[in-house]
Design a protein around this motif. Sequence first.
Motif, mmCIF file in Angstrom:
data_model
loop_
_atom_site.group_PDB
_atom_site.id
_atom_site.type_symbol
_atom_site.label_atom_id
_atom_site.label_comp_id
_atom_site.label_asym_id
_atom_site.label_seq_id
_atom_site.Cartn_x
_atom_site.Cartn_y
_atom_site.Cartn_z
ATOM 1 N N TRP A 193 12.692 72.163 31.973
ATOM 2 C CA TRP A 193 13.277 71.051 32.718
ATOM 3 C C TRP A 193 14.185 71.542 33.842
ATOM 4 O O TRP A 193 14.205 70.977 34.933
ATOM 5 C CB TRP A 193 14.034 70.122 31.777
ATOM 6 C CG TRP A 193 13.124 69.292 30.905
ATOM 7 C CD1 TRP A 193 13.002 69.350 29.560
ATOM 8 C CD2 TRP A 193 12.201 68.293 31.356
ATOM 9 N NE1 TRP A 193 12.062 68.456 29.117
ATOM 10 C CE2 TRP A 193 11.557 67.780 30.201
ATOM 11 C CE3 TRP A 193 11.854 67.774 32.604
ATOM 12 C CZ2 TRP A 193 10.594 66.785 30.274
ATOM 13 C CZ3 TRP A 193 10.885 66.783 32.676
ATOM 14 C CH2 TRP A 193 10.256 66.299 31.517
ATOM 15 N N PHE A 194 14.950 72.611 33.563
ATOM 16 C CA PHE A 194 15.778 73.188 34.629
ATOM 17 C C PHE A 194 14.900 73.613 35.808
ATOM 18 O O PHE A 194 15.246 73.397 36.974
ATOM 19 C CB PHE A 194 16.560 74.402 34.116
ATOM 20 C CG PHE A 194 17.723 74.090 33.217
ATOM 21 C CD1 PHE A 194 18.359 72.859 33.252
ATOM 22 C CD2 PHE A 194 18.194 75.043 32.321
ATOM 23 C CE1 PHE A 194 19.435 72.570 32.426
ATOM 24 C CE2 PHE A 194 19.270 74.774 31.492
ATOM 25 C CZ PHE A 194 19.891 73.541 31.533
ATOM 26 N N ALA A 195 13.774 74.252 35.488
ATOM 27 C CA ALA A 195 12.892 74.746 36.546
ATOM 28 C C ALA A 195 12.334 73.602 37.382
ATOM 29 O O ALA A 195 12.251 73.696 38.617
ATOM 30 C CB ALA A 195 11.766 75.564 35.926
ATOM 31 N N LYS A 196 11.933 72.501 36.710
ATOM 32 C CA LYS A 196 11.401 71.355 37.451
ATOM 33 C C LYS A 196 12.457 70.804 38.416
ATOM 34 O O LYS A 196 12.163 70.507 39.581
ATOM 35 C CB LYS A 196 10.963 70.260 36.475
ATOM 36 C CG LYS A 196 9.690 70.589 35.689
ATOM 37 C CD LYS A 196 9.362 69.459 34.718
ATOM 38 C CE LYS A 196 8.142 69.779 33.863
ATOM 39 N NZ LYS A 196 6.895 69.840 34.651
ATOM 40 N N ALA A 197 13.690 70.679 37.904
ATOM 41 C CA ALA A 197 14.761 70.157 38.756
ATOM 42 C C ALA A 197 15.098 71.134 39.874
ATOM 43 O O ALA A 197 15.315 70.740 41.030
ATOM 44 C CB ALA A 197 15.999 69.869 37.908
ATOM 45 N N ALA A 198 15.132 72.415 39.548
ATOM 46 C CA ALA A 198 15.495 73.436 40.540
ATOM 47 C C ALA A 198 14.492 73.478 41.677
ATOM 48 O O ALA A 198 14.862 73.620 42.851
ATOM 49 C CB ALA A 198 15.592 74.797 39.862
ATOM 50 N N GLU A 199 13.223 73.365 41.354
ATOM 51 C CA GLU A 199 12.193 73.423 42.399
ATOM 52 C C GLU A 199 12.297 72.229 43.343
ATOM 53 O O GLU A 199 11.836 72.277 44.477
ATOM 54 C CB GLU A 199 10.802 73.483 41.763
ATOM 55 C CG GLU A 199 10.497 74.798 41.058
ATOM 56 C CD GLU A 199 10.463 75.998 42.001
ATOM 57 O OE1 GLU A 199 10.498 75.812 43.234
ATOM 58 O OE2 GLU A 199 10.415 77.139 41.499
ATOM 59 N N GLN A 200 12.927 71.167 42.866
ATOM 60 C CA GLN A 200 13.146 70.000 43.738
ATOM 61 C C GLN A 200 14.451 70.125 44.527
ATOM 62 O O GLN A 200 14.819 69.205 45.248
ATOM 63 C CB GLN A 200 13.190 68.719 42.895
ATOM 64 C CG GLN A 200 11.864 68.353 42.250
ATOM 65 C CD GLN A 200 11.911 66.942 41.701
ATOM 66 O OE1 GLN A 200 11.979 65.970 42.465
ATOM 67 N NE2 GLN A 200 11.894 66.808 40.380
ATOM 68 N N GLY A 201 15.137 71.263 44.334
ATOM 69 C CA GLY A 201 16.353 71.490 45.107
ATOM 70 C C GLY A 201 17.621 71.076 44.412
ATOM 71 O O GLY A 201 18.685 71.011 45.054
ATOM 72 N N HIS A 202 17.554 70.806 43.107
ATOM 73 C CA HIS A 202 18.759 70.394 42.381
ATOM 74 C C HIS A 202 19.674 71.616 42.205
ATOM 75 O O HIS A 202 19.352 72.559 41.491
ATOM 76 C CB HIS A 202 18.360 69.812 41.024
ATOM 77 C CG HIS A 202 19.482 69.112 40.322
ATOM 78 N ND1 HIS A 202 20.449 69.774 39.620
ATOM 79 C CD2 HIS A 202 19.788 67.781 40.222
ATOM 80 C CE1 HIS A 202 21.297 68.902 39.110
ATOM 81 N NE2 HIS A 202 20.919 67.679 39.462
ATOM 82 N N ALA A 203 20.826 71.594 42.843
ATOM 83 C CA ALA A 203 21.689 72.780 42.912
ATOM 84 C C ALA A 203 22.235 73.183 41.543
ATOM 85 O O ALA A 203 22.340 74.372 41.232
ATOM 86 C CB ALA A 203 22.846 72.530 43.884
ATOM 87 N N ASP A 204 22.610 72.202 40.721
ATOM 88 C CA ASP A 204 23.122 72.545 39.399
ATOM 89 C C ASP A 204 22.056 73.267 38.569
ATOM 90 O O ASP A 204 22.351 74.211 37.829
ATOM 91 C CB ASP A 204 23.584 71.289 38.648
ATOM 92 C CG ASP A 204 24.855 70.692 39.233
ATOM 93 O OD1 ASP A 204 25.574 71.414 39.953
ATOM 94 O OD2 ASP A 204 25.128 69.499 38.975
ATOM 95 N N ALA A 205 20.819 72.814 38.684
ATOM 96 C CA ALA A 205 19.727 73.446 37.938
ATOM 97 C C ALA A 205 19.478 74.858 38.467
ATOM 98 O O ALA A 205 19.206 75.790 37.697
ATOM 99 C CB ALA A 205 18.466 72.601 38.034
ATOM 100 N N GLN A 206 19.547 75.017 39.774
ATOM 101 C CA GLN A 206 19.369 76.354 40.353
ATOM 102 C C GLN A 206 20.463 77.303 39.860
ATOM 103 O O GLN A 206 20.192 78.457 39.508
ATOM 104 C CB GLN A 206 19.389 76.247 41.885
ATOM 105 C CG GLN A 206 18.176 75.510 42.450
ATOM 106 C CD GLN A 206 18.351 75.113 43.899
ATOM 107 O OE1 GLN A 206 19.463 75.085 44.424
ATOM 108 N NE2 GLN A 206 17.244 74.771 44.552
#
Length: 528
Positions: A120-133
Motif C-alpha cells: 500500500w505504501f508503494a501504491k501511494a508513493a508512486e502517486q506522489g504521496h510524500a508521506d508514503a515516499q
Amino acid sequence: MPIRGFRLKALIGANGAALMLAAAAAAGPLEDGVSAARTGDYKTALRLLAPLAATGTAAAQHELGILHRDGLGVARDYAKAAALFRNAASQGHAPAQFALGSLHYSGIGAAPDLAAALAWFAKAAEQGHADAQHALGSLHLTGNGVPKDAAKAAAWYRRAAGQQHAPAQFQLGRLYAQGLGVEKDEGEALRWLRSSAYGGFADAQAAMGAIYAEGRGVPQDSGEAEYWYRKAAGQGHGGAQFEIGRLLENAPAGRQDLAEAAGWYRKAAERGHAAAQYHLGLLLFTGLGLPLDYAEAGVWFRRSAVQGNADAQYALGSLYYNGLGVARDFAEAAQWYRKAADQGKATAQSILAAMLERGLGVAKDDAAATALYRRAAQAGDARAQYALATRYYAGAGIEKDLAEAAAWYRKAAEQGHAEAQYWLGNMHYAGQGVARDWTLALAWYRKSADQGEPNAQYALGGIHERGTALPQDDAEAFVWFSLAAERFGPALAELRAAAEAARDRVAARMPAQQLAAAQSLVRAWKAR
C-alpha cells in the motif's frame, strides 16, 4: 520500526494537497465535510461525509476513516477505520492507501502484515504521496521488510524532499553527511538539513544547532546554535533542550545562567533524556542554579543511571558511599560503581578497586582489585596509578617491581597527585627503581609539600636541617616541620609528635629574630 518524524494521525491525514484536489473535484458537501473535520466541527463533518462515503466517494471514505480511527466525534473504532480506508484505497486514493498501509504496519485495526503495508505504501508513493515516499525510504534504510538499500532509501527520500517534506529532507541531509547511499557531500547535507529546519522539523533544527555549535561546514557560531536549539526545544525536542542547558551552563562570564540552564535540563530530563537527568542532578548536588538538594539529586541520578549513563551510575554510587540524600550503603554503592566501571569509567574502577581491597560492601578480593586498578591506571586515573604503584612497591597482590612502581608513581605525580609526588621523591632520593637524583627528589618533594602533603613537608624539613643536597637552613627546616606537625592527623600521632619534636629542636637553636621571621613564613604559607 517507527516511521520517523510523524505520529500515526499526522501520517494519515497530512497530505492536504491531495485531499483538497479530490475535494475540489467532488460536490460541495464533500468540501464542506472536510472543512468541518479540519476545524473540529465533527458533528457536521459526520453528517456530510457519511452519506458520501456510503455511496463510494473515496475522499469521504478516507476522511471518515480518520474520524473513526482517532475517535473524533465518534467512538474510536480501528476496524471501521480500516474498512473505510480499504474502500478508498481500492479506488486508488493515495492518502487512504498510505493510511491503510500504516494500520497494517502497526497492526492496529488490521492484521499486522508488513508485506501488505509495503504494497500500500508503494501504491501511494508512486502517486506522489510524500508521506508514503518517506516511509519507504525509512524501510529501505533499515532493511525492515525489504532488503537494506541506502541508495533506494535516498531515492525515495529525494522524491519526498522535492515536495518540501521536512522529515524526508532531514533524512536526505543525514545520508549526504554520512555518504550513505549517496556520495558524501557536506554542502548538500547542509542544504537539505537547513530546508528541513526552516520547514519546522525539530530534529533538523536540533541538527542545525549542532552544526553551528561545532562549526561543521559553517563558521562556529554559538548564537546561531542557540537559535536553532531553541526552535527545536520549543517543539519539545529533549536533545535540544539539553543542549541549550549546556550552552547556558558553559557560557562565558556574564552570559552564564545556571538557573535557566537548570530549567532546560529539567524539561529534557522530564522527557527521559539521560544526560539531562544527570546534569540536573549535578546542579542539585552542587547547589548551582538550584537549591542544594542531595535527595532530589539522587532521584535524577537514578533515572539517568538506569538508562545506562555511566556518569550518573558513578554519582549515585558516591551518594550511597557517603550517605548523601540516601542511607549510607556500601553494598549499594559498590553495585552502581561496578555498573559504571563495566562501561570503562576509570574513577568508578578506582573506587571499586579500593572497596575490593578493603572488603567494603563487597567480598575482599586482591586480584580483582589489582585488575581494576590497572584498568583505571591505564585509562589515566591518578588515584589508580598511585594505588598500582604502591602495590608494585610493596609487592602487595602483585610481584614486587620498583621500576614499575616508579613509573606509575611518575604518571600519577605528573597529574598532580601529592602522595605520588612524595613517593617519587623518595625513590629518587634513595635510588630505588630509578637513578639516584637528589635534585629531582627535592623537586618532587617540593611539589608535594606545596599541596600540603605532611610527609613531603617533614622530608623537606629533614633535608634542610641536615643540609643534605642543600645548604643547611634552620629557618627553612622550622617552616616545613611546623607545617607537617599541623597537617599530620590524629591517626598519625607518632609522626605528628616527631614533627613537633623536630620543629622544637630546630627552634631551640635559632636566634629570636630568625625564629620570628620563620614563624611569619609559616603563617603566610597557611594563609595562601
